[in-house]
Structures are given as structure tokens and as C-alpha cells.
Design an enzyme around this catalytic site. Structure first.
Site, short mmCIF file in Angstrom:
data_model
loop_
_atom_site.label_atom_id
_atom_site.label_comp_id
_atom_site.label_asym_id
_atom_site.label_seq_id
_atom_site.Cartn_x
_atom_site.Cartn_y
_atom_site.Cartn_z
CD GLU A 10 -68.15 -1.08 -84.65
OE1 GLU A 10 -68.50 -2.26 -84.68
OE2 GLU A 10 -67.74 -0.51 -83.61
CE LYS B 102 -71.91 -3.66 -84.36
NZ LYS B 102 -72.16 -2.23 -84.11
NE ARG C 188 -61.78 6.12 -74.50
CZ ARG C 188 -62.68 5.30 -75.06
NH1 ARG C 188 -63.04 4.19 -74.42
NH2 ARG C 188 -63.19 5.57 -76.25
CG HIS D 67 -60.50 2.96 -85.21
ND1 HIS D 67 -60.95 1.90 -84.47
CD2 HIS D 67 -61.58 3.75 -85.40
CE1 HIS D 67 -62.24 2.03 -84.24
NE2 HIS D 67 -62.64 3.15 -84.80
CD GLU E 110 -65.50 -6.15 -91.89
OE1 GLU E 110 -66.52 -5.48 -92.14
OE2 GLU E 110 -64.59 -5.75 -91.15
CE LYS F 123 -62.98 3.77 -80.86
NZ LYS F 123 -64.27 4.43 -81.15
N GLY G 267 -68.14 -2.25 -78.65
CA GLY G 267 -67.26 -1.97 -77.52
C GLY G 267 -65.94 -2.73 -77.59
NE ARG H 60 -72.13 2.90 -78.33
CZ ARG H 60 -70.83 3.15 -78.33
NH1 ARG H 60 -70.40 4.38 -78.02
NH2 ARG H 60 -69.94 2.24 -78.63
#
Length: 465
Positions: free
Chosen positions: A288, A116, A338, A208, A200, A237, A164, A292
Site C-alpha cells: 500500500e 487500496k 514504540r 515489511h 491478495e 508496528k 493503520g 502522509r
């Protein structure tokens, strides 16, 4: 196209890839741990191979077992899904050494963006806005304190090898920085095997927002619009939607252009996601890059009509994208919720168990991505995701109403099991969410509100009635 794809994953994403292969006329191979021997992916794949006991290190992270399964079944490619080995450059290199196509970016790109701190530097060099912070990995708590003093509190410490939503700590008080540095470093060492951290500035009341990109090996790089992923617990999330509500067109366009520019700068190949933090003043900075497919990829598929997994297969086979940027048109609004086997009233603690009842909802413009079924055991070794409820509608109000109706229809039962379905319905009804002005602080605020009500008014059960 490819002839045989081994799916090096489990759960709903393994099933998603198996189905995409079937539609593309590609033979699929599922791998499974002992705990997943009766899984839906195993049942529907053309072939299945047992690779070890339930612990991930002995199965889904067992590179020799997965590569041997690919060789034994004649697989010419491996799709890693998300999580597990999906962003492991060493795994991609091992695949290449055995003549197996890794469906993802080249190893050197993953290596660069997986670090990162190095990714921050590379994107800054490409002209993308990054948050003020350390120039690389921190050497000590003293350096962290010096950088924090320079950029101003609050700050966030992040694991260089993180992902994650893990390996992060927000620090608001200088007196807590050394403690947070040591704790986060220990966590990063235990989880990622890499204790390096970077720092940061932390943006309060932020949103986001992320941009989906696709890049082939023929020089085409394009974006598929923006998604909002601000509803999170512990940086993970819960609800995503496309397009991001209320985002000014000029901010959206600038963000998408920046993502494509960043992808080109590092020679990206495949599907990837550029994640940004957006301030209340609509300033955006890169957080970031995920090398994937994302869990929330269905919302992009729903509003664009593009099958992202099918495009991954095309790219991996060396074919050019069958799309241009002008072909990408966003229609309507899609929302993904989710549904996890977790108890929101206990800080979203997992609630493993066996599903006595599992009846997913349906109806027009409803997509349920799930691997669950009655009799399925949600064990302690893996993620608690039961299903992704994804809906589409011509406008946001109708999409939220459809998402609520969909969640209300879920029937999930198991001894001691709770789900996030009820909490998700409350989130959809929250005034800030309905107005599209919610931030990453929403879930924490709702949790505090629920705790304050609990002595007199019990919080609604996580299970829908």
C-alpha cells in the site's frame, strides 16, 4: 514560507510539528479536545483552540470545528500529522475551498491511493510488482472464494478504505473464508464506513520494508532509502529501523526506484511511504501507499539528516526541495521503539491511567519523541503511544545496544499501567532479531513462547526494573 500552520492532531506528532514550525519561523496553532487541554502541544504552540469533547468524532475528526479554528486564527495552512484526517481527501478539498493549504498530497491523489484496490491497479499499470489477487473490490464472498482458489492459500482480506493495521484478516483454510469475509466486511463498515474488501495472496515469513519519498510541485521526486518495520502486533508496528538489515543492495535499489516511479505516475506531492512485502527469496511486492508522514519517520531523519516535517512545509509553500537524490546519503543505523501503555501479557491490551512518574532517558544519539509528563492521563479515547525511543549508532550492533540501554532507563509509573518497554527489550535480544532475519511472525512466535513458559516461569513484567 507559510505564516501560520494549524496542527490538526494531538500527542507527540502535534508537538513534533509545533517544534518544526518554531524552528522555521512559522507561527503554530494547536487544536485540542477537552481531554488534551493541558497537553504539551497546547502549552508550546503560539496559540491553542478548543474544538470539542474527547471522542474523536466530536473533536479531531470534526472538520467544521477545525476549519473554523484555522479561519479564526488566520492560519494559512493545516498540517494533519498522521491518523485522524491525514488521509481524508474530503478534508483536503474543504481546506482548499476555504483558501487553506493542506500539507499533504492533492485531494485527487489521496482519493486514488486511499482506495487500496484502485491504488493496486494504478501501481500495476505503472509497472510496480503487486501480489496476485482481486482486480478490484470484491462483490461477494463467492467471488472472494473464487479468487482465493485461483491465487492459492493463504490469502489476506483487506478493507479498501483500511489503514493503520486495521481491517485485515489472514485466511489459511478455505472453510474459513466466508466467515472471515463477513467479519472483516462488518469491521470495515464499522471502522471506516466502507465495507468493500479486496483480496491478495498472503506471504508467510515475510518482511515489511518501506520506502520514504519526497515530491515537490516542481517535478522533483526522490527517495530517502528503506526502513524495516517487520516487528508488529496485529499488523501494527512496534520496532522500526533504517536501513533495513540484510536487504541485498540490488533489491533495495529496485524497491527505491519502483517507489519513485510510482510516485511520479500519480503526480504525488509531499511526503509519502511505499510499503512492500518481501519474501524469503527477496521478491518484493507493493502492499500500500501511505499519503502522509509515518510514525516511524524519525529513523529516516536520523540516518539521512533530513528534517521531513521541514521539507513538508517547504513543499506546501510551493518551494522546490532543497535536495537532489545525490544529496541523500545514509549514515549508520537508527532504531525506533514504540513505548505504548499496553500490557503484552494480555495481548497488548491498553492500560489507561494517570502517569505518577515519567522520566525519559537520554544520552548521546538518543531522541525521545513524547508528549507525556508526570500527571498526564492516558485516556481511553486515543492511541496508547507514550513515547518513541529513537537511537542512532555507526553500526547495527551498537544501535541495538543503545536502544536496549535507552529502554532500560525509562521510568514510567501509574496505577494499573503497564508498558511495552520490557517486551521491546526482549525483542531486541531475540536471536532472530539480532541476526536481522526476523519476519512479521516474530511477535506472534514470542507470544506463544511466553505463554508456554508461563505455568512454570513467569513472563518478565512489561515494566523495566
Amino acid at each position: 514560507m507559510l505564516s501560520t500552520v494549524l496542527v490538526a492532531n494531538r500527542g507527540e506528532i502535534a508537538l513534533r510539528v509545533v517544534r518544526a514550525c518554531r524552528e522555521a519561523g512559522i507561527r503554530s496553532v494547536a487544536v485540542y479536545s477537552t481531554a488534551d487541554r493541558d497537553s504539551a502541544a497546547v502549552r508550546l504552540a503560539d496559540q491553542a483552540v478548543h474544538i470539542g469533547p474527547p471522542p474523536p468524532k466530536a473533536s479531531y475528526l470534526n472538520i467544521p470545528a477545525i476549519v473554523e479554528a484555522a479561519r479564526a486564527t488566520g492560519a494559512d495552512a493545516i498540517h494533519p500529522g498522521y491518523g485522524f484526517l491525514s488521509e481524508d481527501p474530503d478534508f483536503a478539498e474543504v481546506c482548499a475551498a476555504h483558501g487553506i493549504v493542506f500539507i499533504g498530497p492533492p485531494p485527487q491523489v489521496m482519493q486514488r491511493l486511499g482506495d487500496k484496490a484502485e491504488a493496486r491497479a494504478a501501481m500495476a499499470e505503472a509497472g510496480l510488482p503487486v501480489l496476485p489477487g482481486s482486480s478490484g473490490a470484491l462483490s461477494s464472498a463467492a467471488e472472494a472464494a473464487a479468487v482465493a482458489e485461483l491465487v492459492g492459500y493463504p490469502v489476506i482480506l483487506k478493507a479498501v478504505a483500511g489503514g493503520g493495521g486495521r481491517g485485515m484478516a489472514v485466511v489459511r483454510d478455505p472453510d474459513r473464508l466466508v466467515w472471515a469475509y463477513n467479519e472483516t466486511r462488518a469491521h470495515a463498515r464499522a471502522v471506516f464506513g466502507d465495507e468493500r474488501l479486496y483480496l491478495e495472496r498472503y506471504v508467510d515469513d515475510a518482511r515489511h520494508v518501506e520506502v520514504q519519498v519526497l515530491c515537490d510541485t516542481h517535478g522533483t521526486a526522490l527517495h530517502l532509502g528503506v526502513r524495516d518495520c517487520s516487528v508488529q502486533r496485529r499488523h501494527q508496528k512496534l520496532i522500526e529501523e533504517a536501513p533495513a538489515p540484510g536487504l541485498p543492495h540490488e533489491v533495495r535499489d529496485a524497491m527505491c526506484e519502483a517507489a519513485v516511479r510510482g510516485a511520479r505516475a500519480v503526480g504525488y506531492v509531499g511526503a509519502g511511504t511505499f510499503e512492500f512485502v518481501v519474501s524469503p527469496a527477496w521478491e518484493f511486492h507493493l502492499m500500500e501507499i501511505n499519503c502522509r508522514l509515518q510514525v516511524e519517520h524519525p529513523v529516516t531523519e536520523m540516518v539521512t539528516g533530513v528534517d521531513l516535517v521541514r521539507e513538508q512545509l517547504r513543499i506546501a509553500a510551493g518551494q522546490p526541495l532543497g535536495l537532489s537524490q545525490d544529496d541523500i546519503v545514509v549514515h549508520g543505523v537508527a532504531v525506533e521503539c514504540r513505548v505504548n501503555a499496553e500490557d503484552p501479557d494480555r495481548e497488548f491490551a491498553p492500560t489507561p491511567g494517570t502517569l505518577d512518574e515519567f522520566v525519559p532517558p537520554g544520552g548521546p544519539f538518543v531522541r525521545i519523541d513524547t508528549h507525556a509528563f508526570p500527571g498526564w492521563t492516558v485516556g481511553p479515547h486515543y492511541d496508547s503511544l507514550l513515547a518513541k525511543a529513537v537511537v542512532w549508532a555507526p553500526d547495527r550492533a551498537e544501535a541495538l545496544a543503545r536502544a536496549d540501554r535507552t529502554l532500560a532507563e525509562f521510568r514510567i509509573g501509574g496505577r494499573g499501567m503497564r508498558t511495552t518497554a520490557g517486551f521491546l527489550r526482549r525483542t531486541l535480544a531475540h536471536p532472530d532479531f539480532r541476526a536481522g532475519v526476523h519476519t512479521t511472525a516474530l511477535v506472534d512466535a514470542m507470544t506463544v513462547e511466553a505463554a508456554e513458559r508461563r505455568p512454570d516461569t513467569p513472563v518478565v513484567s512489561a515494566e523495566p526494573v
